[in-house]
Design an enzyme around this catalytic site. Structure first.
Site, mmCIF file in Angstrom:
data_model
loop_
_atom_site.group_PDB
_atom_site.id
_atom_site.type_symbol
_atom_site.label_atom_id
_atom_site.label_comp_id
_atom_site.label_asym_id
_atom_site.label_seq_id
_atom_site.Cartn_x
_atom_site.Cartn_y
_atom_site.Cartn_z
ATOM 1 N N LYS A 172 7.826 7.336 -2.304
ATOM 2 C CA LYS A 172 6.887 7.489 -3.335
ATOM 3 C C LYS A 172 6.456 8.129 -4.436
ATOM 4 O O LYS A 172 7.413 8.499 -5.098
ATOM 5 C CB LYS A 172 6.418 8.798 -1.554
ATOM 6 C CG LYS A 172 6.511 7.565 0.007
ATOM 7 C CD LYS A 172 5.452 8.645 0.590
ATOM 8 C CE LYS A 172 5.640 7.861 2.256
ATOM 9 N NZ LYS A 172 5.489 8.471 3.045
ATOM 10 N N TYR A 185 -1.836 1.462 4.938
ATOM 11 C CA TYR A 185 -1.941 2.941 6.157
ATOM 12 C C TYR A 185 -2.719 2.298 6.807
ATOM 13 O O TYR A 185 -2.734 3.981 7.728
ATOM 14 C CB TYR A 185 -1.844 4.676 5.117
ATOM 15 C CG TYR A 185 -0.497 4.681 4.541
ATOM 16 C CD1 TYR A 185 0.507 4.703 5.355
ATOM 17 C CD2 TYR A 185 -0.529 5.215 3.113
ATOM 18 C CE1 TYR A 185 2.166 5.282 5.410
ATOM 19 C CE2 TYR A 185 0.640 5.938 3.037
ATOM 20 C CZ TYR A 185 1.505 5.646 3.741
ATOM 21 O OH TYR A 185 2.864 5.865 3.307
ATOM 22 N N HIS A 193 9.466 6.205 2.163
ATOM 23 C CA HIS A 193 8.829 5.547 3.611
ATOM 24 C C HIS A 193 9.602 3.740 4.155
ATOM 25 O O HIS A 193 10.276 3.024 2.784
ATOM 26 C CB HIS A 193 7.522 4.575 2.905
ATOM 27 C CG HIS A 193 6.436 3.644 4.038
ATOM 28 N ND1 HIS A 193 6.224 4.185 4.809
ATOM 29 C CD2 HIS A 193 6.667 1.791 3.926
ATOM 30 C CE1 HIS A 193 5.936 3.615 5.884
ATOM 31 N NE2 HIS A 193 6.334 1.736 5.485
ATOM 32 N N GLU A 228 4.298 -5.431 6.016
ATOM 33 C CA GLU A 228 5.110 -4.652 4.456
ATOM 34 C C GLU A 228 5.262 -6.029 3.766
ATOM 35 O O GLU A 228 4.903 -5.641 1.815
ATOM 36 C CB GLU A 228 5.409 -3.480 5.058
ATOM 37 C CG GLU A 228 4.475 -2.198 5.526
ATOM 38 C CD GLU A 228 5.343 -0.779 5.846
ATOM 39 O OE1 GLU A 228 6.600 -1.292 5.599
ATOM 40 O OE2 GLU A 228 4.453 -0.257 7.138
ATOM 41 N N ASN A 276 7.678 13.135 1.873
ATOM 42 C CA ASN A 276 8.817 12.917 2.625
ATOM 43 C C ASN A 276 9.195 12.196 2.106
ATOM 44 O O ASN A 276 10.043 11.081 2.523
ATOM 45 C CB ASN A 276 8.434 12.915 3.774
ATOM 46 C CG ASN A 276 7.048 11.684 3.996
ATOM 47 O OD1 ASN A 276 6.831 11.264 2.959
ATOM 48 N ND2 ASN A 276 7.216 11.270 5.478
#
Ligand code: PCG
Length: 147
Positions: free
Chosen positions: A9, A49, A115, A126, A112
């Protein structure tokens, strides 16, 4: 052979963790099938998302994932979906075990670092959202028999 979609990310890219993260999956014995540094459009972010669109943090999530480049990857290997999730650690870095990526490098759930697809269905969806089939490379590794 199973495939998963993993993405460093914007926080991981800015903090210089692309090499550290890819090294973990390489050393584990998984095979890289595709990778690219890219900016995510708002449209792609909302699609990726989509399952979180009713959550109160959806706006923040989209804003964060479009705030800078990400490093998108496809990895292959036996049980790579679940194993990569285990290597990433729990979604909330405060609960992620030391030794996992989030446990070692992250503090808050919004930032975080990485992903990873959570199921075979998500992986197919995805990978299809982020990669064209011709961007994925099929090849053999001579060490495969030793892994
Ligand atoms: P990821 O990318 O695996 O899938 C959904 C993401 O939502 C998750 O990682 C977290 O980064 C993010 N997320 C989960 N809970 C919260 C929250 O309370 N606030 C924010 N900003 N993001 C969250």
């Amino acid at each position: 052979m199973e495939r998963t979609f993993l993405m460093v990310k914007p926080d991981g890219v800015q903090r210089g963790l692309i090499g550290e993260i890819t090294a973990r999956f390489e050393k584990k014995g998984f095979k890289l099938a595709g990778a690219k540094l890219m900016n995510i459009s708002e449209e792609l972010a909302k699609e990726h998302y989509g399952e979180h669109k009713e959550r109160p943090f959806f706006g923040e999530l989209v804003e964060f994932i479009t705030s800078g480049p990400v490093f998108a990857m496809v990895w292959e290997g036996k049980d790579v979906i679940a194993t990569a999730r285990f290597m990433m650690g729990k979604t909330n870095p405060a609960e992620a075990a030391p030794g996992t990526i989030r446990g070692d490098y992250a503090v808050q759930v919004s930032n975080n670092i990485i992903h990873g697809s959570d199921s075979p269905e998500s992986a197919v969806r995805e990978i299809g959202l982020f990669f064209k089939e011709e961007e994925l490379v099929a090849y053999d590794k001579s060490v495969a028999a030793w892994i």
